[in-house]
Design a protein around this motif. Structure first.
Motif, PDB file in Angstrom:
ATOM      1  N   THR A  96      68.191  23.846   6.053  1.00 10.62           N
ATOM      2  CA  THR A  96      68.829  25.148   6.228  1.00 10.62           C
ATOM      3  C   THR A  96      68.340  26.080   5.122  1.00 10.62           C
ATOM      4  OG1 THR A  96      70.707  24.634   4.800  1.00 10.62           O
ATOM      5  CG2 THR A  96      70.912  24.056   7.159  1.00 10.62           C
ATOM      6  N   LEU A  97      68.605  27.352   5.287  1.00 11.94           N
ATOM      7  CA  LEU A  97      68.214  28.326   4.275  1.00 11.94           C
ATOM      8  C   LEU A  97      68.862  27.993   2.929  1.00 11.94           C
ATOM      9  CD1 LEU A  97      66.677  30.868   3.553  1.00 11.94           C
ATOM     10  CD2 LEU A  97      68.600  32.210   4.389  1.00 11.94           C
ATOM     11  N   GLU A  98      70.112  27.587   2.963  1.00 12.25           N
ATOM     12  CA  GLU A  98      70.818  27.224   1.732  1.00 12.25           C
ATOM     13  C   GLU A  98      70.164  26.006   1.066  1.00 12.25           C
ATOM     14  OE1 GLU A  98      75.193  25.520   0.548  1.00 12.25           O
ATOM     15  OE2 GLU A  98      75.101  27.040   2.119  1.00 12.25           O
ATOM     16  N   MET A  99      69.783  25.014   1.873  1.00 10.13           N
ATOM     17  CA  MET A  99      69.106  23.830   1.335  1.00 10.13           C
ATOM     18  C   MET A  99      67.766  24.217   0.711  1.00 10.13           C
ATOM     19  SD  MET A  99      69.498  20.919   4.222  1.00 10.13           S
ATOM     20  CE  MET A  99      71.004  20.710   5.139  1.00 10.13           C
ATOM     21  N   ILE A 100      67.028  25.068   1.410  1.00 10.39           N
ATOM     22  CA  ILE A 100      65.713  25.505   0.917  1.00 10.39           C
ATOM     23  C   ILE A 100      65.850  26.185  -0.433  1.00 10.39           C
ATOM     24  CG2 ILE A 100      63.832  27.153   1.343  1.00 10.39           C
ATOM     25  CD1 ILE A 100      64.135  26.418   4.348  1.00 10.39           C
ATOM     26  N   ARG A 101      66.832  27.055  -0.544  1.00 14.62           N
ATOM     27  CA  ARG A 101      67.054  27.749  -1.823  1.00 14.62           C
ATOM     28  C   ARG A 101      67.398  26.767  -2.933  1.00 14.62           C
ATOM     29  NH1 ARG A 101      70.562  32.543   0.885  1.00 14.62           N
ATOM     30  NH2 ARG A 101      68.832  33.958   1.319  1.00 14.62           N
ATOM     31  N   SER A 102      68.257  25.826  -2.621  1.00 18.18           N
ATOM     32  CA  SER A 102      68.688  24.852  -3.615  1.00 18.18           C
ATOM     33  C   SER A 102      67.543  23.928  -4.036  1.00 18.18           C
ATOM     34  CB  SER A 102      69.849  24.028  -3.044  1.00 18.18           C
ATOM     35  OG  SER A 102      70.328  23.123  -3.993  1.00 18.18           O
ATOM     36  N   ILE A 103      66.760  23.472  -3.067  1.00 19.18           N
ATOM     37  CA  ILE A 103      65.619  22.600  -3.366  1.00 19.18           C
ATOM     38  C   ILE A 103      64.586  23.354  -4.199  1.00 19.18           C
ATOM     39  CG2 ILE A 103      63.668  21.357  -2.340  1.00 19.18           C
ATOM     40  CD1 ILE A 103      65.603  20.771   0.061  1.00 19.18           C
ATOM     41  N   HIS A 104      64.332  24.597  -3.809  1.00 23.37           N
ATOM     42  CA  HIS A 104      63.378  25.424  -4.556  1.00 23.37           C
ATOM     43  C   HIS A 104      63.827  25.565  -6.013  1.00 23.37           C
ATOM     44  CE1 HIS A 104      60.801  28.711  -5.773  1.00 23.37           C
ATOM     45  NE2 HIS A 104      61.870  29.454  -6.023  1.00 23.37           N
ATOM     46  N   LYS A 105      65.076  25.867  -6.198  1.00 19.79           N
ATOM     47  CA  LYS A 105      65.605  26.080  -7.552  1.00 19.79           C
ATOM     48  C   LYS A 105      65.616  24.780  -8.368  1.00 19.79           C
ATOM     49  CE  LYS A 105      69.661  27.799  -9.982  1.00 19.79           C
ATOM     50  NZ  LYS A 105      71.038  28.273  -9.872  1.00 19.79           N
ATOM     51  N   SER A 106      65.999  23.688  -7.743  1.00 18.13           N
ATOM     52  CA  SER A 106      66.154  22.426  -8.460  1.00 18.13           C
ATOM     53  C   SER A 106      64.851  21.663  -8.657  1.00 18.13           C
ATOM     54  CB  SER A 106      67.137  21.520  -7.709  1.00 18.13           C
ATOM     55  OG  SER A 106      68.389  22.137  -7.601  1.00 18.13           O
ATOM     56  N   LEU A 107      63.976  21.688  -7.650  1.00 14.40           N
ATOM     57  CA  LEU A 107      62.761  20.884  -7.709  1.00 14.40           C
ATOM     58  C   LEU A 107      61.494  21.711  -7.910  1.00 14.40           C
ATOM     59  CD1 LEU A 107      63.468  18.303  -4.845  1.00 14.40           C
ATOM     60  CD2 LEU A 107      64.002  18.116  -7.276  1.00 14.40           C
ATOM     61  N   SER A 108      61.639  23.024  -7.937  1.00 14.77           N
ATOM     62  CA  SER A 108      60.504  23.943  -8.126  1.00 14.77           C
ATOM     63  C   SER A 108      59.417  23.767  -7.064  1.00 14.77           C
ATOM     64  CB  SER A 108      59.895  23.779  -9.518  1.00 14.77           C
ATOM     65  OG  SER A 108      60.855  24.068 -10.507  1.00 14.77           O
ATOM     66  N   ILE A 109      59.841  23.545  -5.825  1.00 19.54           N
ATOM     67  CA  ILE A 109      58.910  23.485  -4.705  1.00 19.54           C
ATOM     68  C   ILE A 109      58.859  24.885  -4.110  1.00 19.54           C
ATOM     69  CG2 ILE A 109      58.417  22.493  -2.431  1.00 19.54           C
ATOM     70  CD1 ILE A 109      59.999  20.011  -3.336  1.00 19.54           C
ATOM     71  N   PRO A 110      57.682  25.451  -3.914  1.00 18.82           N
ATOM     72  CA  PRO A 110      57.585  26.808  -3.383  1.00 18.82           C
ATOM     73  C   PRO A 110      58.298  26.947  -2.030  1.00 18.82           C
ATOM     74  CG  PRO A 110      55.440  26.054  -4.137  1.00 18.82           C
ATOM     75  CD  PRO A 110      56.361  24.877  -4.191  1.00 18.82           C
ATOM     76  N   THR A 111      58.992  28.042  -1.864  1.00 21.17           N
ATOM     77  CA  THR A 111      59.693  28.272  -0.597  1.00 21.17           C
ATOM     78  C   THR A 111      58.713  28.354   0.569  1.00 21.17           C
ATOM     79  OG1 THR A 111      59.715  30.646  -1.029  1.00 21.17           O
ATOM     80  CG2 THR A 111      61.696  29.413  -1.614  1.00 21.17           C
ATOM     81  N   SER A 112      57.485  28.798   0.312  1.00 20.31           N
ATOM     82  CA  SER A 112      56.489  28.868   1.380  1.00 20.31           C
ATOM     83  C   SER A 112      56.199  27.485   1.963  1.00 20.31           C
ATOM     84  CB  SER A 112      55.198  29.519   0.880  1.00 20.31           C
ATOM     85  OG  SER A 112      54.664  28.784  -0.206  1.00 20.31           O
ATOM     86  N   VAL A 113      56.367  26.444   1.178  1.00 18.03           N
ATOM     87  CA  VAL A 113      56.187  25.073   1.663  1.00 18.03           C
ATOM     88  C   VAL A 113      57.437  24.632   2.427  1.00 18.03           C
ATOM     89  CG1 VAL A 113      55.983  22.655   0.943  1.00 18.03           C
ATOM     90  CG2 VAL A 113      54.594  24.414  -0.167  1.00 18.03           C
ATOM     91  N   LEU A 114      58.597  24.940   1.889  1.00 13.16           N
ATOM     92  CA  LEU A 114      59.853  24.450   2.459  1.00 13.16           C
ATOM     93  C   LEU A 114      60.219  25.109   3.787  1.00 13.16           C
ATOM     94  CD1 LEU A 114      61.915  24.291  -0.845  1.00 13.16           C
ATOM     95  CD2 LEU A 114      60.916  22.369   0.407  1.00 13.16           C
ATOM     96  N   ILE A 115      59.765  26.334   4.037  1.00 17.24           N
ATOM     97  CA  ILE A 115      60.167  27.022   5.266  1.00 17.24           C
ATOM     98  C   ILE A 115      59.331  26.657   6.492  1.00 17.24           C
ATOM     99  CG2 ILE A 115      61.129  29.002   4.048  1.00 17.24           C
ATOM    100  CD1 ILE A 115      58.592  30.553   4.853  1.00 17.24           C
ATOM    101  N   GLN A 116      58.294  25.870   6.297  1.00 16.64           N
ATOM    102  CA  GLN A 116      57.409  25.507   7.413  1.00 16.64           C
ATOM    103  C   GLN A 116      58.121  24.642   8.450  1.00 16.64           C
ATOM    104  OE1 GLN A 116      53.116  24.687   6.296  1.00 16.64           O
ATOM    105  NE2 GLN A 116      54.345  23.711   4.710  1.00 16.64           N
ATOM    106  N   GLU A 117      57.639  24.730   9.692  1.00 17.35           N
ATOM    107  CA  GLU A 117      58.099  23.836  10.740  1.00 17.35           C
ATOM    108  C   GLU A 117      57.534  22.448  10.470  1.00 17.35           C
ATOM    109  OE1 GLU A 117      60.072  24.196  13.487  1.00 17.35           O
ATOM    110  OE2 GLU A 117      60.588  26.199  12.778  1.00 17.35           O
ATOM    111  N   TYR A 118      58.293  21.462  10.862  1.00 21.14           N
ATOM    112  CA  TYR A 118      57.815  20.065  10.735  1.00 21.14           C
ATOM    113  C   TYR A 118      58.350  19.235  11.860  1.00 21.14           C
ATOM    114  CZ  TYR A 118      62.339  19.484   8.384  1.00 21.14           C
ATOM    115  OH  TYR A 118      63.679  19.469   8.048  1.00 21.14           O
TER     116      TYR A 118
END
Length: 118
Positions: A96-118
């Motif tokens: 979810t958008l909330e998960m993406i934000r939290s993962i980005h902030k906590s693990l420093s993974i770029p949001t451009s990677v996290l928002i992709q379809e999989y």
């Protein structure tokens, strides 16, 4: 080497060979200038013909966890419930958008990677 836009794989390989030959050229010399221009031409060709796709979001999370020495249980604080973490990590639930934000902030993974379809 005659500097020109690299258009073929053969020209690309020739440019790489020349780059190796002049790699240690001193800045401000003719070879130093050639090295700089050749690097730009090679980079342009690679970005157009050898582009690397962004990693799968879940695989990126797993990789980052491995780098940080984290286990799946450590994601509970970041994503939420243990069952939710398990579902996400096993591709049964989308981020979810909330998960993406939290993962980005906590693990420093770029949001451009996290928002992709999989």
């Amino acid at each position: 080497m005659n500097l020109k836009v690299i258009k073929t794989e053969t020209e690309y390989n020739q440019a790489l060979e020349r780059l190796e030959e002049i790699f240690d050229a001193k800045p401000g010399t003719a070879e130093g200038d050639e090295l700089e221009v050749l690097s730009i031409l090679i980079d342009k060709y690679e970005s157009e013909h050898h582009a690397i796709d962004l990693p799968n979001p879940i695989e990126a999370i797993k990789f980052r966890m491995e780098q940080l020495g984290l286990q799946q249980k450590d994601l509970v604080e970041i994503i939420g419930f243990k069952s939710r973490v398990s579902e996400v990590m096993n591709y049964k639930r989308k981020l979810t958008l909330e998960m993406i934000r939290s993962i980005h902030k906590s693990l420093s993974i770029p949001t451009s990677v996290l928002i992709q379809e999989y």
